[in-house]
Design a protein around this motif. Structure first.
Motif, PDB file in Angstrom:
ATOM      1  N   VAL A 123      -7.341   5.046   6.217  1.00  0.00           N
ATOM      2  CA  VAL A 123      -7.923   4.724   7.520  1.00  0.00           C
ATOM      3  C   VAL A 123      -7.562   5.791   8.547  1.00  0.00           C
ATOM      4  O   VAL A 123      -8.382   6.176   9.380  1.00  0.00           O
ATOM      5  N   SER A 124      -6.350   6.320   8.465  1.00  0.00           N
ATOM      6  CA  SER A 124      -5.930   7.371   9.384  1.00  0.00           C
ATOM      7  C   SER A 124      -6.771   8.631   9.209  1.00  0.00           C
ATOM      8  O   SER A 124      -7.211   9.237  10.198  1.00  0.00           O
ATOM      9  N   MET A 125      -7.018   9.026   7.988  1.00  0.00           N
ATOM     10  CA  MET A 125      -7.828  10.222   7.743  1.00  0.00           C
ATOM     11  C   MET A 125      -9.289   9.998   8.123  1.00  0.00           C
ATOM     12  O   MET A 125      -9.953  10.892   8.653  1.00  0.00           O
ATOM     13  N   LEU A 126      -9.795   8.806   7.881  1.00  0.00           N
ATOM     14  CA  LEU A 126     -11.166   8.502   8.287  1.00  0.00           C
ATOM     15  C   LEU A 126     -11.303   8.478   9.812  1.00  0.00           C
ATOM     16  O   LEU A 126     -12.323   8.892  10.358  1.00  0.00           O
ATOM     17  N   CYS A 127     -10.276   7.993  10.493  1.00  0.00           N
ATOM     18  CA  CYS A 127     -10.289   8.015  11.965  1.00  0.00           C
ATOM     19  C   CYS A 127     -10.245   9.451  12.483  1.00  0.00           C
ATOM     20  O   CYS A 127     -10.878   9.772  13.491  1.00  0.00           O
ATOM     21  N   PHE A 128      -9.480  10.292  11.809  1.00  0.00           N
ATOM     22  CA  PHE A 128      -9.445  11.700  12.206  1.00  0.00           C
ATOM     23  C   PHE A 128     -10.827  12.326  12.054  1.00  0.00           C
ATOM     24  O   PHE A 128     -11.289  13.061  12.918  1.00  0.00           O
ATOM     25  N   LEU A 129     -11.506  12.014  10.949  1.00  0.00           N
ATOM     26  CA  LEU A 129     -12.867  12.515  10.759  1.00  0.00           C
ATOM     27  C   LEU A 129     -13.840  11.899  11.753  1.00  0.00           C
ATOM     28  O   LEU A 129     -14.792  12.543  12.181  1.00  0.00           O
ATOM     29  N   LEU A 130     -13.591  10.653  12.125  1.00  0.00           N
ATOM     30  CA  LEU A 130     -14.433   9.983  13.106  1.00  0.00           C
ATOM     31  C   LEU A 130     -14.407  10.717  14.440  1.00  0.00           C
ATOM     32  O   LEU A 130     -15.419  10.785  15.137  1.00  0.00           O
ATOM     33  N   VAL A 131     -13.292  11.299  14.786  1.00  0.00           N
ATOM     34  CA  VAL A 131     -13.181  12.080  16.021  1.00  0.00           C
ATOM     35  C   VAL A 131     -13.673  13.504  15.808  1.00  0.00           C
ATOM     36  O   VAL A 131     -14.325  14.088  16.674  1.00  0.00           O
ATOM     37  N   LEU A 132     -13.403  14.071  14.652  1.00  0.00           N
ATOM     38  CA  LEU A 132     -13.723  15.465  14.394  1.00  0.00           C
ATOM     39  C   LEU A 132     -15.223  15.727  14.257  1.00  0.00           C
ATOM     40  O   LEU A 132     -15.720  16.752  14.745  1.00  0.00           O
ATOM     41  N   VAL A 133     -15.940  14.830  13.620  1.00  0.00           N
ATOM     42  CA  VAL A 133     -17.367  15.059  13.358  1.00  0.00           C
ATOM     43  C   VAL A 133     -18.193  15.189  14.640  1.00  0.00           C
ATOM     44  O   VAL A 133     -18.974  16.134  14.774  1.00  0.00           O
ATOM     45  N   PRO A 134     -18.061  14.293  15.630  1.00  0.00           N
ATOM     46  CA  PRO A 134     -18.851  14.498  16.858  1.00  0.00           C
ATOM     47  C   PRO A 134     -18.473  15.760  17.620  1.00  0.00           C
ATOM     48  O   PRO A 134     -19.321  16.383  18.267  1.00  0.00           O
ATOM     49  N   ILE A 135     -17.216  16.163  17.523  1.00  0.00           N
ATOM     50  CA  ILE A 135     -16.791  17.372  18.227  1.00  0.00           C
ATOM     51  C   ILE A 135     -17.392  18.604  17.571  1.00  0.00           C
ATOM     52  O   ILE A 135     -17.952  19.471  18.244  1.00  0.00           O
ATOM     53  N   LEU A 136     -17.303  18.681  16.257  1.00  0.00           N
ATOM     54  CA  LEU A 136     -17.857  19.842  15.559  1.00  0.00           C
ATOM     55  C   LEU A 136     -19.380  19.845  15.547  1.00  0.00           C
ATOM     56  O   LEU A 136     -19.994  20.908  15.410  1.00  0.00           O
ATOM     57  N   PRO A 155     -16.319   7.031  22.693  1.00  0.00           N
ATOM     58  CA  PRO A 155     -16.160   5.815  21.881  1.00  0.00           C
ATOM     59  C   PRO A 155     -15.482   6.063  20.531  1.00  0.00           C
ATOM     60  O   PRO A 155     -14.714   5.219  20.068  1.00  0.00           O
ATOM     61  N   THR A 156     -15.751   7.214  19.922  1.00  0.00           N
ATOM     62  CA  THR A 156     -15.104   7.475  18.633  1.00  0.00           C
ATOM     63  C   THR A 156     -13.603   7.674  18.814  1.00  0.00           C
ATOM     64  O   THR A 156     -12.811   7.196  18.001  1.00  0.00           O
ATOM     65  N   PHE A 157     -13.212   8.348  19.877  1.00  0.00           N
ATOM     66  CA  PHE A 157     -11.784   8.527  20.126  1.00  0.00           C
ATOM     67  C   PHE A 157     -11.129   7.197  20.479  1.00  0.00           C
ATOM     68  O   PHE A 157     -10.014   6.919  20.033  1.00  0.00           O
ATOM     69  N   ALA A 158     -11.800   6.374  21.253  1.00  0.00           N
ATOM     70  CA  ALA A 158     -11.240   5.065  21.607  1.00  0.00           C
ATOM     71  C   ALA A 158     -11.070   4.196  20.362  1.00  0.00           C
ATOM     72  O   ALA A 158     -10.041   3.516  20.210  1.00  0.00           O
ATOM     73  N   THR A 159     -12.036   4.227  19.467  1.00  0.00           N
ATOM     74  CA  THR A 159     -11.928   3.474  18.219  1.00  0.00           C
ATOM     75  C   THR A 159     -10.749   3.974  17.393  1.00  0.00           C
ATOM     76  O   THR A 159      -9.958   3.177  16.865  1.00  0.00           O
ATOM     77  N   SER A 160     -10.610   5.281  17.286  1.00  0.00           N
ATOM     78  CA  SER A 160      -9.504   5.859  16.535  1.00  0.00           C
ATOM     79  C   SER A 160      -8.160   5.507  17.167  1.00  0.00           C
ATOM     80  O   SER A 160      -7.203   5.188  16.457  1.00  0.00           O
ATOM     81  N   LEU A 161      -8.087   5.570  18.471  1.00  0.00           N
ATOM     82  CA  LEU A 161      -6.843   5.243  19.179  1.00  0.00           C
ATOM     83  C   LEU A 161      -6.439   3.798  18.927  1.00  0.00           C
ATOM     84  O   LEU A 161      -5.278   3.512  18.599  1.00  0.00           O
ATOM     85  N   VAL A 162      -7.384   2.886  19.028  1.00  0.00           N
ATOM     86  CA  VAL A 162      -7.081   1.471  18.810  1.00  0.00           C
ATOM     87  C   VAL A 162      -6.641   1.221  17.370  1.00  0.00           C
ATOM     88  O   VAL A 162      -5.665   0.496  17.127  1.00  0.00           O
TER      89      VAL A 162
END
Length: 110
Positions: free
Chosen positions: A69-82, A92-99
């Motif tokens: 889940v941690s790695m998927l959250c990292f990708l959840l933030v990384l994909v919209p940025i890249l 919203p992706t960062f907020a989801t990852s943070l929570v």
């Protein structure tokens, strides 16, 4: 001579003060500093949240699902940025990852 009183034509009262309208206005203004928001989200995610979770997982014992889940959250933030998505997708992706990270940290600590 200049006048001392200014007209108040610039003030508008709108009835649309919901949280969604406020969020949309904030995101529209934040788009100008998209690079800064993207770097901040990635730095917090990669330098604070993920290492803190991995450290707590190693000390208090965490499951493999937490690492996944941690790695998927990292990708959840990384994909919209890249992908150069607008800020309205980064927030919203960062907020989801943070929570999710904070929830997993709390699960390990408790």
């Amino acid at each position: 001579m200049a006048t001392l009183a200014h007209s108040t034509d610039n003030y508008t009262n709108t009835a649309n003060t919901s949280w969604l309208a406020t969020y949309k206005n904030y995101v529209a203004k934040a788009e100008f500093n998209r690079f800064g928001w993207a770097v901040s989200a990635l730095a917090i995610q990669g330098c604070i949240l993920s290492p803190a979770l991995l450290l707590i997982m190693s000390n208090f014992g965490g499951g493999d699902w937490q690492f996944l889940v941690s790695m998927l959250c990292f990708l959840l933030v990384l994909v919209p940025i890249l992908s150069a998505f607008p800020v309205k997708y980064i927030f919203p992706t960062f907020a989801t990852s943070l929570v999710l990270h904070l929830l997993m940290i709390a699960i390990d600590l408790l």
